[in-house]
Write an enzyme that holds these catalytic residues in place. Structure first.
Site, mmCIF file in Angstrom:
data_model
loop_
_atom_site.group_PDB
_atom_site.id
_atom_site.type_symbol
_atom_site.label_atom_id
_atom_site.label_comp_id
_atom_site.label_asym_id
_atom_site.label_seq_id
_atom_site.Cartn_x
_atom_site.Cartn_y
_atom_site.Cartn_z
ATOM 1 N N HIS A 42 -11.661 6.966 -1.007
ATOM 2 C CA HIS A 42 -10.486 6.103 -0.827
ATOM 3 C C HIS A 42 -9.228 6.632 -1.503
ATOM 4 C CE1 HIS A 42 -12.010 2.491 1.210
ATOM 5 N NE2 HIS A 42 -13.149 2.737 0.605
ATOM 6 N N LYS A 45 2.826 3.866 -4.836
ATOM 7 C CA LYS A 45 3.183 2.922 -3.768
ATOM 8 C C LYS A 45 4.684 2.647 -3.735
ATOM 9 C CE LYS A 45 -1.396 0.737 -3.736
ATOM 10 N NZ LYS A 45 -1.828 0.919 -2.342
ATOM 11 N N THR A 76 -4.221 -1.098 4.386
ATOM 12 C CA THR A 76 -4.672 -2.042 5.416
ATOM 13 C C THR A 76 -3.637 -3.134 5.644
ATOM 14 O OG1 THR A 76 -5.939 -3.230 3.720
ATOM 15 C CG2 THR A 76 -7.147 -1.671 5.103
ATOM 16 N N LYS A 118 -2.110 -5.431 9.052
ATOM 17 C CA LYS A 118 -1.962 -6.891 9.131
ATOM 18 C C LYS A 118 -0.530 -7.272 9.492
ATOM 19 C CE LYS A 118 -5.345 -6.980 5.461
ATOM 20 N NZ LYS A 118 -5.456 -6.927 4.005
#
Length: 973
Positions: free
Chosen positions: A443, A721, A827, A831
């Site tokens: 991951h 991020k 993910t 969404k």
């Protein structure tokens, strides 16, 4: 007459006439745990209605290793099923209301005086659980009888979210339960909000695991999940004037209505001790600390199918005998209960801080507990299904163990230990079985996330496992030597250094002569006179070296003074001895070696895994490596969390088929320009935005306009991020607004509500600084009367699945702006996209595939690409001459330094980036010191500096892309 099961204990199951069951004790669990009660006549009718409820889809099982499906008779109706052979026939609202009332009275967790929302929630959940258990028992029995291959998904996290609406949605009973609760004076949405989120995860890793379970059940795959039952979760996040504050989660304080404790399913777990070898060479791990892992089961229903699979969570305890009563009675109360506390604390907290030795031990205990308890359970099930004669070579044909990241890596040595030490298999047999059974999902490409454990710690805590790991490492060395030969010792040394499981560890005795190096001459200790001489010689050498460097750096036709004056009077010290590097166990390497498959979680990530992270292994075993792009369940993430949009999609596509087959969503393309669809779409979006505006006011006190663009970035707070890039862009926007007149501002900028959410790990200081800075910017901007509704900055505290289910349907722009090549997949991007939101992002993770699917014109792209990153970091580092400033004490020295710097490559930041940093340092956002935060963006090298995540490099591209966003948003059609 319908029959129904009242027990599915391993010794066999009894089917009894429902007429004869009245008044009997019935256990609805399939393991003999909780849920036992006396059935009354009125309840029996409801049970029969649950059982006789047909479903749209067949009750079938799909083989884990093929696409073939097998069918058997329905366990209740005894009729042969086929897909679509029945229409749903749910229980009526009156029967459901009776069930809820029954549970409020006879399964009490609250006093009887009133039927308030918390009590109504528990009674409703227990009513739903009855339905789940019937399907659950049938599913479990089905797997037992067919003895199919079963997948087991091991994960340290399962970020489930609330279960009530998901369960009744999957059962097709949302309308019936809403009506039933209305009859009882309650509203379904209000009752559902009483449920706390299960605190079993943190970010995408755990949410992916939960989406997998939903989809596995929906697709009729035989599978179970295994995790740990954390009492206090990761933490509950509070936002104060000082930034993020962590407090313990309280999700279990009022118990969990969905779980069933299996007191008969418990396994011994051992730590420490020693390994003995008996006369025939068999190993015995004895002594040490012993605890028990007890199973708690949570049913996971599929959508419109009877298949209901299991999430088994382990909780830890010590036997009662470990409580020292005599010590307690002597007044040493803490000491008397020490063994109990040491056992229980293993499942207290998800990811306990590991900067201390105690924290490291606790984390390793957690990982081993998950692996050992799960494998003992899996093996017990395999042996039971095998009957009298167990064929161990068939184990991989019946069992698939998937390790979600490196946390469950100890599955490999633990399975080896059980097969060899307990079941008596040979090393060769056990290794073959293990490699065929286990697979690994990677991951991350971040080095710190590729776990490494201290060899010394592992030897102490898990001595037998360390022996097995050393033997696996030896097997690997043998394979590497066989593959590359001994001729090129440099190549062999490089391969061994990169690929070995044990890092900084001498080669085993069998390979001691493999890499023969010349012996070092013994170093004589110099006398004082010799020392003086050597220092003088060293000074002379240093001066000569300086003169040589000055000559090389001298500008054409120019002169440069010697910098000797800056070093005069200084004597070189004899360097300190270099400490031995720590001996480590590389868990990711063990995963690759011990498993038969390694997958990345997005196309670009899987290529990076092959080309960079595990390139040496890919060259050795290319067949092991594959891609499995992450996914999310459309049930929870469109159908249930966004009912208004779901109705629109169903209306325009003509059916609800899209919930199970998302390719059907492409049928909306032909209506994209239809004005009626656009009006409905905007109305649904605004309705969702109004809900978020209420949430923001409730959680933060800020009032936001639903007519503004909702710009959202919600995810774990981490430097890669780049929430920092987002907030710096907002600061730039705010500064430009302040420089304009009111009319100019209104013309130039689209009103925005910039929403952040996510948790920074408790010991991740830089991430917590980012949270603090975001909240400080919000406090200033949101109270600026000049700006008004043109810009709002909101940090929603304690972001979790339930908050996401509100924010995502309301989003219009979503930011997925990680440094290219560093986000494995993501993910939340999926969404947001499937809830009608446009993404702004880099070519990273699943962004790449989303952009291909939605079209380049429907994705706001900016930033450098993954293949450019290494070169850009190198270029930044080559400006490191700036660090020599401290060696020039005189003004003339500085002037000559400028001459040197002018002829060397340097990173030159964009003026707008420097403008933003200067604006922040001016104190506009309060008296807090942001030097450490901004310092990470400055300099050319050093830990925590030099803008490792390329915020400054991508800043110009980012703000220019945001200008395109504004222009596009003005065209609502």
């Amino acid at each position: 007459m319908a029959t129904w099961r009242y027990s599915t204990m391993p010794g066999g199951a009894e089917a009894v006439s429902s007429r004869n069951a009245v008044g009997r004790l019935v256990d609805f669990s399939h393991g003999g745990g909780g849920g036992r009660r006396v059935i009354k006549p009125d309840q029996l009718m409801l049970i029969r209605k649950w059982q006789l409820r047909p479903v749209k889809r067949s009750f079938s099982v799909r083989n884990v290793s093929s696409e073939q499906q097998q069918k058997v008779k329905d366990l209740v109706t005894q009729q042969q099923e086929s897909p679509g052979s029945y229409n749903p026939f749910p229980p009526d609202a009156s029967s459901i209301a009776s069930s809820i009332k029954y549970h409020s009275e006879f399964t009490p967790l609250f006093s009887p005086e009133k039927f308030d929302p918390p009590k109504a929630f528990f009674a409703t959940a227990q009513s739903i659980r009855d339905a789940l258990i019937i399907n659950w028992n049938a599913t479990y029995d089905y797997y037992e009888r067919l003895n199919v291959k079963q997948a087991y998904y091991l994960s340290m996290e399962f970020l489930q979210g609330r279960a009530l609406l998901n369960a009744i949605g999957n059962l097709g009973l949302t309308g019936a339960y809403a009506e039933a609760l209305s009859k009882l004076g309650h509203n379904l949405e209000n009752i559902a909000s009483q449920e706390p989120d299960a605190a079993l995860g943190n970010g995408g890793l755990g949410r992916l695991a939960s989406c997998f379970l939903d989809s596995l059940a929906t697709l009729n795959y035989p599978a179970w999940g295994y995790g740990l039952r954390y009492r206090y979760g990761l933490f509950k996040q509070r936002i104060t004037k000082d930034g993020q504050e962590e407090v313990a989660e309280n999700w279990l304080e009022m118990s969990n209505p969905w779980e069933i404790v299996r007191n008969d399913v418990a396994y011994p777990i051992k730590f420490y001790g020693k390994v003995l070898t008996d006369s025939d060479g068999k190993k015995h791990w004895i002594g040490g600390e012993d605890i028990q892992a007890v199973a708690y089961d949570v049913p996971i229903p599929g959508y419109e199918t009877k298949t209901t699979i299991n999430l088994r969570l382990w909780s830890t305890k010590a036997p009662s005998g470990d409580f020292d009563l005599s010590v307690f009675n002597s007044g040493k109360h803490t000491q008397a209960a020490e063994a109990l506390y040491n056992a229980e604390k293993i499942c207290y907290v998800l990811y306990p801080g590991d900067e201390s030795l105690e924290g490291k031990i606790l984390r390793l205990k957690q990982q081993y507990t998950l692996c050992s308890a799960s494998l003992q359970d899996i093996i017990a099930r395999f042996e039971r299904r095998s009957g009298a004669k167990v064929k161990w070579d068939e184990f991989p044909d019946k069992v698939a163990v998937q390790m979600n990241d490196t946390h469950p890596t100890l599955c490999i040595p633990e399975l080896m230990r059980i097969l060899i030490d307990v079941k008596g298999l040979s090393w060769k047999e056990a290794w073959n079985i293990t490699q065929r059974t286990v697979a690994y999902t990677n991951h991350t490409v971040l080095p710190e996330a590729l776990e490494k454990w201290s060899l010394e710690l592992m030897q102490k805590l898990l001595p037998r496992h360390m022996e097995i790991i050393e033997m696996i490492d030896e097997e690997l060395i043998r394979t590497i030597v066989s593959e590359h030969g001994k001729e090129d010792s440099n190549l062999l040394e490089k391969k061994l250094k990169q690929m070995r499981i044990l890092e900084n560890v001498e080669l085993p005795a069998a390979f001691s002569d493999l890499l023969v190096k010349p012996k070092k001459s013994p170093v004589a200790v110099p006398s004082d006179d010799e020392l003086g001489e050597s220092e003088e010689e060293a000074e002379a050498e240093a001066e000569a070296e300086e003169e040589k460097e000055e000559e090389e750096l001298k500008p054409a036709g120019g002169k440069i003074k010697s910098v000797k004056e800056g070093t005069q009077g200084k004597k070189k010290k004899i360097p300190e001895p270099v400490p031995e590097p720590p001996k480590l166990v590389r868990m990711a390497n063990l995963c690759v070696v011990g498993g038969h498959a390694v997958n990345g979680v997005a196309a670009i990530h899987s290529e990076i895994v092959k080309d960079e992270v595990f390139n040496d292994f890919f060259q050795l075993w290319p067949e092991k490596f594959q891609n499995k792009t992450n996914g999310v369940t459309p049930r929870r993430w469109i159908r249930f969390c966004n009912p208004e949009l779901s109705k629109i999609i169903t209306s325009w596509t003509g059916s609800e088929d899209w919930v199970l087959n998302t390719e059907k969503l492409s049928e909306l393309r032909k209506f994209a320009d239809n004005e009626d669809l656009q009006i409905q779409w905007r109305a649904a979006k605004r309705s969702n935005k109004l809900k978020v505006a209420s949430l923001i006011k409730e959680r933060t006190g800020y009032i936001v306009s639903p007519d503004s663009m909702f710009d959202i970035q919600v995810k774990r707070i981490h430097e890669y991020k780049r929430q920092l890039l987002n907030i710096l862009g907002i600061v730039y926007r705010y500064k430009k607004m302040k420089e304009m007149s009111a009319s100019e501002r209104k013309k130039k900028f689209v009103p925005r509500v910039c929403i952040f959410g996510g948790k920074a790990f408790a010991t991740y200081v830089q991430a917590k600084r980012i949270v603090k800075f975001i909240t400080d910017v919000g406090a200033t901007v949101n109270h600026d009367p000049d700006i008004g509704d043109l810009l709002k900055v909101v940090f929603v505290p304690d972001y979790n699945v339930s908050v996401a289910e509100l924010l995502i349907p309301a989003s219009e722009l979503s930011q997925h702006i990680s440094t290219a090549g560093m986000e494995a997949s993501g993910t939340s991007n999926m969404k947001f996209a499937m809830n009608g939101c446009i993404l702004i992002g880099t070519l990273d993770g699943a962004n790449v595939e989303i952009r291909e699917e939605v079209g380049e014109e429907n994705f706001f792209l900016f930033g450098v690409q993954a293949h450019e990153i290494a070169g850009l970091r190198k270029e930044r580092a080559e400006g490191k001459v700036c660090g020599l400033i401290t060696g020039f004490p005189s003004p003339s020295g500085f002037r000559h330094l400028i001459d040197i710097v002018n002829i060397l490559p340097q990173f030159v930041p964009d003026p707008r980036f420097e403008e933003v940093k200067k604006f922040i340092k001016s104190g506009v956002f309060g008296s807090s010191n942001y030097n450490e935060l901004l310092g990470s963006l400055e300099g050319n090298e050093g830990f925590g500096r030099a803008d490792y995540f390329l915020v400054g490099k991508d800043f110009p591209s980012y703000i220019e892309c945001q200008e395109k966003v504004d222009e596009t948003y003005k065209d609502q059609k």
